[in-house]
Design a protein around this motif. Structure first.
Motif: not given
Length: 205
Positions: A134-144
């Motif tokens: 879940a953390e990786k998913k949130r970080i990936t969304k912020l990176a975009r």
């Protein structure tokens, strides 16, 4: 003997006639009141005085609270009289004891033990893996999101974010965009983020 009987009979007849006359007078007075022939306002002071002194308001039929009520209860008089309250015997007073009994304090309730929740190692690892995903998913969304911003805006926005979070976001951004954002940051801040990205050991968020 015969004379005494005749005298007694005369006296009895006299009282019977007197009683009949009184009843007739009272009945006539009640009829007058009932059919509004005589108004209460027409009763003179003597009748009021007799009502209060003799107690005419206690008479049947024409007294207070009677079918042909004529004589009212005078002011300041309570009728019917209240029944006397029964006398209550005073409670006996017991002498205080010489030595007062000392009550032992009640034992304090034992605190309830919290139920221990046992989790197997397999369940714990599954929870950790789910949290990391879940953390990786949130970080990936912020990176975009930061990829689509200008380097100046991204650097300004990331300036007040936790340094470990900034390193994670920059690692998932496009390399050219991440380099431009680092170039716009404070040199000391950018150096710290670069060291974290190089070590690859970010502290737990």
């Amino acid at each position: 003997m015969a004379k005494k009987k005749s005298i007694f009979r005369r006296i009895l007849k006299f009282f019977l006639v007197l009683l009949v006359l009184i009843l007739v007078a009272v009945g006539a007075l009640a009829a007058c009141v009932h059919f509004d022939v005589v108004q209460r306002s027409q009763v003179d002071e003597k009748v009021e005085w007799l009502n209060q002194k003799v107690g005419l308001y206690k008479l049947p039929l024409v007294g207070a609270n009677q079918p042909f009520e004529y004589f009212l209860v005078p002011v300041g008089v309570v009728w019917p009289e209240p029944e006397p309250e029964p006398e209550t015997e005073p409670e006996p007073v017991t002498a205080p004891t010489a030595v007062a009994e000392v009550k032992s304090p009640a034992p304090a309730p034992e605190p309830k033990k919290s139920r221990e929740v046992k989790i197997s190692r397999k369940e714990l690892e599954a929870q950790i893996a789910e949290r990391e995903a879940a953390e990786k998913k949130r970080i990936t969304k912020l990176a975009r999101i930061y990829d689509n911003m200008s380097p100046e805006e991204a650097a300004k926005a990331l300036d007040s974010v936790n340094i470990d979070t900034v390193a994670l976001i920059l690692q998932r951004m496009d390399e050219s965009n991440a380099g431009q954002v680092l170039a716009k940051m404070d040199p000391v801040h950018a150096a710290q983020i670069t060291q974290i990205m190089f070590d690859g050991q970010q502290r737990r968020l």
